[in-house]
Structure formats: C-alpha cells, structure tokens
Write a protein that holds these residues in place. Structure first.
Motif, PDB file in Angstrom:
ATOM      1  N   SER A   1       0.899  -1.239   0.033  1.00 26.71           N
ATOM      2  CA  SER A   1       0.132  -0.103  -0.030  1.00 26.71           C
ATOM      3  C   SER A   1       0.940   1.302   0.129  1.00 26.71           C
ATOM      4  O   SER A   1       2.075   1.091   0.421  1.00 26.71           O
ATOM      5  CB  SER A   1      -1.133   0.023   1.129  1.00 26.71           C
ATOM      6  OG  SER A   1      -0.203   0.419   2.431  1.00 26.71           O
TER       7      SER A   1
ATOM      8  N   ARG B   1       0.702   3.598   2.037  1.00 26.24           N
ATOM      9  CA  ARG B   1       1.237   3.964   3.602  1.00 26.24           C
ATOM     10  C   ARG B   1       2.300   3.058   3.940  1.00 26.24           C
ATOM     11  O   ARG B   1       3.294   3.321   4.555  1.00 26.24           O
ATOM     12  CB  ARG B   1      -0.018   3.724   4.445  1.00 26.24           C
ATOM     13  CG  ARG B   1      -0.858   4.812   4.261  1.00 26.24           C
ATOM     14  CD  ARG B   1      -2.118   4.735   5.325  1.00 26.24           C
ATOM     15  NE  ARG B   1      -3.055   5.804   5.546  1.00 26.24           N
ATOM     16  CZ  ARG B   1      -4.044   5.851   6.283  1.00 26.24           C
ATOM     17  NH1 ARG B   1      -4.437   4.875   7.098  1.00 26.24           N
ATOM     18  NH2 ARG B   1      -4.795   6.991   6.313  1.00 26.24           N
ATOM     19  N   GLU B   2       2.256   1.698   3.462  1.00 22.52           N
ATOM     20  CA  GLU B   2       3.440   0.952   3.763  1.00 22.52           C
ATOM     21  C   GLU B   2       4.775   1.311   3.055  1.00 22.52           C
ATOM     22  O   GLU B   2       5.827   1.436   3.646  1.00 22.52           O
ATOM     23  CB  GLU B   2       3.216  -0.604   3.217  1.00 22.52           C
ATOM     24  CG  GLU B   2       1.965  -1.277   4.251  1.00 22.52           C
ATOM     25  CD  GLU B   2       1.494  -2.474   3.665  1.00 22.52           C
ATOM     26  OE1 GLU B   2       0.935  -3.355   4.222  1.00 22.52           O
ATOM     27  OE2 GLU B   2       1.731  -2.831   2.305  1.00 22.52           O
TER      28      GLU B   2
ATOM     29  N   ALA C   1       4.428   7.238  13.213  1.00 26.18           N
ATOM     30  CA  ALA C   1       3.099   7.982  13.389  1.00 26.18           C
ATOM     31  C   ALA C   1       2.881   9.490  13.324  1.00 26.18           C
ATOM     32  O   ALA C   1       2.307  10.002  12.550  1.00 26.18           O
ATOM     33  CB  ALA C   1       2.315   7.394  14.800  1.00 26.18           C
TER      34      ALA C   1
ATOM     35  N   LEU D   1      -0.009   9.747  11.093  1.00 22.84           N
ATOM     36  CA  LEU D   1      -1.035   8.551  11.616  1.00 22.84           C
ATOM     37  C   LEU D   1      -1.403   8.228  12.654  1.00 22.84           C
ATOM     38  O   LEU D   1      -0.316   8.532  13.518  1.00 22.84           O
ATOM     39  CB  LEU D   1      -0.377   7.422  10.655  1.00 22.84           C
ATOM     40  CG  LEU D   1      -0.230   7.513   9.129  1.00 22.84           C
ATOM     41  CD1 LEU D   1       0.580   6.214   8.539  1.00 22.84           C
ATOM     42  CD2 LEU D   1      -1.631   7.696   8.392  1.00 22.84           C
ATOM     43  N   ASP D   2      -2.264   7.555  13.163  1.00 24.52           N
ATOM     44  CA  ASP D   2      -2.671   7.283  14.490  1.00 24.52           C
ATOM     45  C   ASP D   2      -1.490   5.827  14.771  1.00 24.52           C
ATOM     46  O   ASP D   2      -1.340   5.231  13.907  1.00 24.52           O
ATOM     47  CB  ASP D   2      -4.161   6.960  14.759  1.00 24.52           C
ATOM     48  CG  ASP D   2      -4.660   5.707  14.126  1.00 24.52           C
ATOM     49  OD1 ASP D   2      -4.387   4.571  14.268  1.00 24.52           O
ATOM     50  OD2 ASP D   2      -5.375   5.994  12.940  1.00 24.52           O
TER      51      ASP D   2
ATOM     52  N   THR E   1      -2.287   3.151  16.194  1.00 22.76           N
ATOM     53  CA  THR E   1      -2.942   1.710  15.792  1.00 22.76           C
ATOM     54  C   THR E   1      -2.609   1.449  14.286  1.00 22.76           C
ATOM     55  O   THR E   1      -2.276   0.259  13.790  1.00 22.76           O
ATOM     56  CB  THR E   1      -4.350   1.890  16.057  1.00 22.76           C
ATOM     57  OG1 THR E   1      -4.566   2.094  17.442  1.00 22.76           O
ATOM     58  CG2 THR E   1      -5.164   0.467  15.691  1.00 22.76           C
ATOM     59  N   THR E   2      -2.811   2.505  13.522  1.00 21.78           N
ATOM     60  CA  THR E   2      -2.542   2.042  11.943  1.00 21.78           C
ATOM     61  C   THR E   2      -1.191   2.059  11.783  1.00 21.78           C
ATOM     62  O   THR E   2      -0.810   0.933  11.040  1.00 21.78           O
ATOM     63  CB  THR E   2      -3.060   3.517  11.304  1.00 21.78           C
ATOM     64  OG1 THR E   2      -4.382   3.622  11.487  1.00 21.78           O
ATOM     65  CG2 THR E   2      -2.574   3.409   9.676  1.00 21.78           C
ATOM     66  N   VAL E   3      -0.223   2.618  12.343  1.00 19.13           N
ATOM     67  CA  VAL E   3       1.078   2.461  12.075  1.00 19.13           C
ATOM     68  C   VAL E   3       1.548   0.938  12.668  1.00 19.13           C
ATOM     69  O   VAL E   3       2.353   0.252  12.125  1.00 19.13           O
ATOM     70  CB  VAL E   3       1.991   3.534  13.027  1.00 19.13           C
ATOM     71  CG1 VAL E   3       3.459   2.737  12.896  1.00 19.13           C
ATOM     72  CG2 VAL E   3       1.944   4.641  12.317  1.00 19.13           C
ATOM     73  N   THR E   4       0.834   0.606  13.833  1.00 19.03           N
ATOM     74  CA  THR E   4       1.068  -0.918  14.302  1.00 19.03           C
ATOM     75  C   THR E   4       0.871  -1.839  13.003  1.00 19.03           C
ATOM     76  O   THR E   4       1.448  -2.757  12.873  1.00 19.03           O
ATOM     77  CB  THR E   4       0.280  -1.188  15.696  1.00 19.03           C
ATOM     78  OG1 THR E   4       0.684  -0.301  16.645  1.00 19.03           O
ATOM     79  CG2 THR E   4       0.460  -2.658  15.878  1.00 19.03           C
ATOM     80  N   TYR E   5      -0.402  -1.683  12.476  1.00 19.42           N
ATOM     81  CA  TYR E   5      -0.749  -2.736  11.363  1.00 19.42           C
ATOM     82  C   TYR E   5       0.086  -2.632  10.299  1.00 19.42           C
ATOM     83  O   TYR E   5       0.458  -3.710   9.661  1.00 19.42           O
ATOM     84  CB  TYR E   5      -2.154  -2.282  11.128  1.00 19.42           C
ATOM     85  CG  TYR E   5      -3.222  -2.606  12.084  1.00 19.42           C
ATOM     86  CD1 TYR E   5      -3.392  -3.867  12.606  1.00 19.42           C
ATOM     87  CD2 TYR E   5      -4.081  -1.627  12.302  1.00 19.42           C
ATOM     88  CE1 TYR E   5      -4.214  -4.285  13.506  1.00 19.42           C
ATOM     89  CE2 TYR E   5      -5.314  -2.010  13.264  1.00 19.42           C
ATOM     90  CZ  TYR E   5      -5.369  -3.193  13.675  1.00 19.42           C
ATOM     91  OH  TYR E   5      -6.234  -3.452  14.800  1.00 19.42           O
ATOM     92  N   LEU E   6       0.402  -1.231   9.966  1.00 15.99           N
ATOM     93  CA  LEU E   6       1.674  -1.160   8.885  1.00 15.99           C
ATOM     94  C   LEU E   6       2.772  -1.775   9.198  1.00 15.99           C
ATOM     95  O   LEU E   6       3.253  -2.331   8.395  1.00 15.99           O
ATOM     96  CB  LEU E   6       1.867   0.217   8.461  1.00 15.99           C
ATOM     97  CG  LEU E   6       0.549   1.143   8.068  1.00 15.99           C
ATOM     98  CD1 LEU E   6       0.786   2.576   7.924  1.00 15.99           C
ATOM     99  CD2 LEU E   6       0.074   0.547   6.765  1.00 15.99           C
TER     100      LEU E   6
END
Length: 145
Positions: A38, A40-41, A60, A65-66, A68-73
């Motif tokens: 993606s 973002r990745e 983040a 970015l928040d 949580t989003t960074v954790t997923y990325l």
C-alpha cells in the motif's frame, strides 16, 4: 444514464483534491500490484530508509497517522520480512523499527514502479507545472499556512 456533475461541484477545491488523491492511489496500486504494497506501507519504508531506526510513535507523528494504524503497517512489513522490531538499547521497554536487508532490497525493486506511477499521474503537466504543483501543495499543508 450518466449524469454530469455541475460546475458547482467540479470546481470545488475539496472535490478536486479528493479526486486527485483517489486517482493517485489507483495509479500507485496498479503499478505496484505485483509487490502487494500500500502507499502507506511504502511511506513507512521510505521513512525507515531515511532514518535507520524509529519508534512507532515517531513513525506515526512523521506520517500524521494514528499509532494503531502504524502498528498494522509495521505488522504487515514485518510479516514480509521487510521490517523488524528490536528492543531500543537506550530504553529496554521500547521497541525500534528498522528496515531489514530484505526490506531494503524490496524497496529498491518497488521504486521503479512507483516512479512509473508518478510519471503517469503527472504526464498531463509540464516539468515546471509539476514543480509548481508540488510547491503549491507543500504550501497548503505547511504548518505555517
């Protein structure tokens, strides 16, 4: 039956910015489909390329970015072996994220596709207009604006 948008919508800045963003995402996704990455990745990878190791909170903040989003990325990059979390030697409670050698290689392989996507996206503009667009958008998102 297709309807046309009235000028009152087509000329609105939020509409134009959103459409440009959606087109950019579509073009990026098409050119990078083989890499299954993606935007973002990719941004996280570029940030880690520029800064050897970062806390997720720094990622983040830098990318707006928040957490949580960074954790997923980071999880997604880590699963592919492109990034790794390690204990921060300065603070054993914290983890730092860095690109792995595999991630550095993947980034090098992805970059030509990203360049092709950018070239397609900006093809209607001259080089001077591309520079002007970048400058104007930078000014719009500046903290000082």
């Amino acid at each position: 039956m297709s309807i046309s948008l009235p000028e009152s919508i087509r000329a609105r800045l939020p509409y134009l910015l959103a459409r440009a963003h959606h087109r950019q995402v579509d073009v990026f996704d098409r050119y990078t489909a083989a890499f299954e990455i993606s935007g973002r990745e990719y941004a996280v990878m570029l940030l880690l390329e520029a800064h050897e190791r970062l806390w997720q909170s720094q990622i983040a903040e830098a990318l707006n970015l928040d957490r949580t989003t960074v954790t997923y990325l980071v999880d997604a990059l880590e699963k592919r072996g492109w990034a790794a979390r390690n204990r921060d030697p300065a603070d054993r409670r914290a983890h730092v994220v860095g690109l792995t050698p595999t991630g550095q290689q993947a980034l090098a392989e992805i970059q030509p596709a990203v360049a092709d996507a950018k070239n397609e996206m900006l093809a209607p503009l001259s080089e001077a207009e591309q520079d002007q667009l970048r400058d104007l958008l930078t000014r719009l998102i500046s903290e000082d604006a």
